[in-house]
Scaffold this motif. Structure first.
Motif, short mmCIF file in Angstrom:
data_model
loop_
_atom_site.label_atom_id
_atom_site.label_comp_id
_atom_site.label_asym_id
_atom_site.label_seq_id
_atom_site.Cartn_x
_atom_site.Cartn_y
_atom_site.Cartn_z
N THR A 223 0.83 -1.20 0.00
CA THR A 223 0.00 0.00 0.00
C THR A 223 0.87 1.25 0.00
O THR A 223 2.08 1.20 0.26
N ALA A 224 0.24 2.39 -0.24
CA ALA A 224 0.95 3.67 -0.18
C ALA A 224 1.50 3.90 1.22
O ALA A 224 2.61 4.42 1.39
N ALA A 225 0.75 3.50 2.24
CA ALA A 225 1.20 3.68 3.62
C ALA A 225 2.47 2.89 3.90
O ALA A 225 3.32 3.32 4.69
N ASP A 226 2.62 1.72 3.27
CA ASP A 226 3.85 0.94 3.43
C ASP A 226 5.07 1.75 2.98
O ASP A 226 6.11 1.75 3.63
N CYS A 227 4.94 2.41 1.85
CA CYS A 227 6.05 3.19 1.30
C CYS A 227 6.34 4.43 2.14
O CYS A 227 7.49 4.89 2.22
N ALA A 228 5.31 4.97 2.78
CA ALA A 228 5.45 6.24 3.50
C ALA A 228 6.38 6.14 4.70
O ALA A 228 6.94 7.14 5.14
N ALA A 229 6.58 4.94 5.24
CA ALA A 229 7.41 4.78 6.43
C ALA A 229 8.83 5.29 6.22
O ALA A 229 9.50 5.74 7.16
N LEU A 230 9.32 5.22 4.99
CA LEU A 230 10.70 5.62 4.71
C LEU A 230 10.90 7.13 4.83
O LEU A 230 12.01 7.59 5.15
N VAL A 231 9.86 7.91 4.58
CA VAL A 231 10.01 9.36 4.54
C VAL A 231 10.33 9.97 5.90
O VAL A 231 11.28 10.74 6.03
N PRO A 232 9.57 9.66 6.97
CA PRO A 232 9.94 10.20 8.28
C PRO A 232 11.34 9.76 8.72
O PRO A 232 12.06 10.53 9.36
N PHE A 233 11.72 8.54 8.39
CA PHE A 233 13.07 8.09 8.73
C PHE A 233 14.12 8.99 8.08
O PHE A 233 15.05 9.47 8.74
N LEU A 234 14.00 9.22 6.77
CA LEU A 234 14.99 10.03 6.06
C LEU A 234 14.97 11.48 6.52
O LEU A 234 15.97 12.19 6.37
N ALA A 235 13.85 11.93 7.07
CA ALA A 235 13.75 13.31 7.57
C ALA A 235 14.26 13.45 9.00
O ALA A 235 14.36 14.56 9.51
N SER A 236 14.59 12.33 9.63
CA SER A 236 14.92 12.34 11.06
C SER A 236 16.42 12.37 11.31
O SER A 236 17.24 12.13 10.41
N GLY A 237 16.76 12.60 12.57
CA GLY A 237 18.15 12.56 12.98
C GLY A 237 18.77 11.19 12.83
O GLY A 237 20.00 11.07 12.70
N ALA A 238 17.96 10.15 12.83
CA ALA A 238 18.47 8.79 12.68
C ALA A 238 19.10 8.56 11.31
O ALA A 238 19.87 7.60 11.13
N ALA A 239 18.79 9.42 10.35
CA ALA A 239 19.30 9.24 8.98
C ALA A 239 20.30 10.33 8.59
O ALA A 239 20.51 10.57 7.40
N ARG A 240 20.93 10.98 9.55
CA ARG A 240 21.84 12.06 9.22
C ARG A 240 23.05 11.59 8.43
O ARG A 240 23.70 12.37 7.73
N SER A 241 23.40 10.30 8.54
CA SER A 241 24.54 9.78 7.80
C SER A 241 24.13 9.13 6.48
O SER A 241 24.98 8.61 5.74
N VAL A 242 22.83 9.15 6.18
CA VAL A 242 22.32 8.53 4.94
C VAL A 242 22.15 9.61 3.89
O VAL A 242 21.29 10.50 4.03
N THR A 243 22.94 9.58 2.84
CA THR A 243 22.81 10.59 1.79
C THR A 243 23.37 10.05 0.47
O THR A 243 24.23 9.17 0.46
N GLY A 244 22.81 10.53 -0.63
CA GLY A 244 23.23 10.10 -1.95
C GLY A 244 22.73 8.72 -2.34
O GLY A 244 23.26 8.11 -3.27
N GLN A 245 21.69 8.23 -1.66
CA GLN A 245 21.22 6.86 -1.87
C GLN A 245 19.87 6.82 -2.59
O GLN A 245 19.07 7.73 -2.47
N CYS A 246 19.65 5.72 -3.32
CA CYS A 246 18.34 5.41 -3.90
C CYS A 246 17.81 4.19 -3.16
O CYS A 246 18.39 3.10 -3.26
N ILE A 247 16.72 4.38 -2.43
CA ILE A 247 16.24 3.36 -1.51
C ILE A 247 14.85 2.90 -1.93
O ILE A 247 13.92 3.70 -2.02
N GLY A 248 14.72 1.62 -2.18
CA GLY A 248 13.43 1.06 -2.58
C GLY A 248 12.61 0.63 -1.40
O GLY A 248 13.14 0.15 -0.39
N ILE A 249 11.30 0.80 -1.49
CA ILE A 249 10.40 0.33 -0.44
C ILE A 249 9.04 -0.01 -1.05
O ILE A 249 8.57 0.64 -1.98
#
Length: 305
Positions: A223-249
């Protein structure tokens, strides 16, 4: 995932995946600018978020121009005081095979997807650099941009371009503390409903039935909601070291797409002639050609659909 105090813009968020992204950000505590071409659709989406306890405002504008991008950034700043997250989801389709695709078909898709991503990311980056405390650019890619797809010259080209821009911007914006990533979603949407292999399962889902495991896991389709989980993660401090990536969900699947790289190399002393390439191709670099296109879904008992 606590995004309290952060402000996000999500383009093309009146419905579908975009609305799912905006809703997920709001649930995590972010204030959101909802965008759609249609004002009524944008307002309805923003209302759905506020009625659920979130903070959201609507901005109806057609993504693509610099003026539209600036209007979205200005709306975020005027309503909530800053901008921390830009999600570039807005898109359209004009599918046709190469010999039938018109200039207008090509330009419309590239303007919305590729130019729209560029103008919105640029406007957001300027604002985030002025603020001086980093931010997140979350671009939306597609399997079509990673592998190509029949009848989607314009769409695949735009999505491949987005992946290339993400890699470039991740380097350019690193010193400013701004992360840049692309998500590659696969979900039940109005577009995927047209895929014959998926159609009966999507229809059953609408009637309350769960999607089967072979779709959720094997195809990474949910579902669309399944994919949405990735967005708050990438917007959070937990993902400060994640950059330049293409991530499938999608569905139950989370994946990291590879960057293009050399898969086979051969050398010839003094350089190559056309004849030498022809003589060695099948036994050297051409021994295992790369595949193209999105693999057809495999339906249990029926092989590839």
């Amino acid at each position: 995932m606590d995004l309290t105090g952060k402000v996000a813009v999500v383009t093309g968020s009146g419905r579908g995946l975009g609305l799912a992204y905006a809703t997920a950000l709001a649930r995590a505590g972010a204030a959101v600018v909802v965008n759609d071409l249609d004002a009524e659709t944008a307002e309805r989406a923003a209302t759905s978020i506020t009625e659920a306890g979130g903070r959201a405002v609507a901005e109806a504008v057609a993504v693509g121009t610099s003026e539209a991008a600036q209007a979205l950034v200005d709306r975020a700043v005027a309503a909530f005081g800053r901008l921390d997250v830009m999600v570039t989801n807005a898109g359209i389709l004009r599918d046709k095979v190469l010999w039938k695709m018109t200039d207008e078909d090509f330009d419309a898709v590239v303007t919305t997807h590729l130019r729209g991503t560029f103008t919105c990311a640029r406007a957001a980056a300027i604002r985030m650099r002025e603020q001086g405390d980093g931010g997140s650019l979350i671009m939306v890619g597609s399997p079509a941009g990673q592998r190509g797809n029949f009848g989607q010259t314009n769409y695949a080209a735009a999505k491949a371009g987005i992946a290339a821009m993400v890699r470039t911007w991740s380097m350019e914006l690193a010193r400013a503390g701004i992360t840049v990533n692309a998500i590659v979603p696969v979900a039940a949407t109005a577009m995927t409903e047209t895929i014959p292999a998926f159609a009966p399962y999507i229809e059953a889902m609408k009637q309350g039935a769960p999607l089967p495991g072979f779709l959720r896991k094997g195809e990474g389709f949910g579902t669309a909601a399944d994919c949405a989980a990735l967005v708050p993660f990438l917007a959070s401090g937990a993902a400060r070291s994640v950059t330049g990536q293409c991530i499938g969900i999608g569905g139950d699947k989370l994946a990291l797409w590879s960057h293009p790289h050399e898969t086979a190399v051969a050398y010839a002393d003094g350089g190559w002639s056309p004849e030498a390439i022809a003589a060695s191709w099948a036994t050297s670099v051409g021994r295992e050609p790369q595949t193209t296109g999105i693999p057809a879904p495999v339906i249990p008992g029926g092989g590839a659909a």
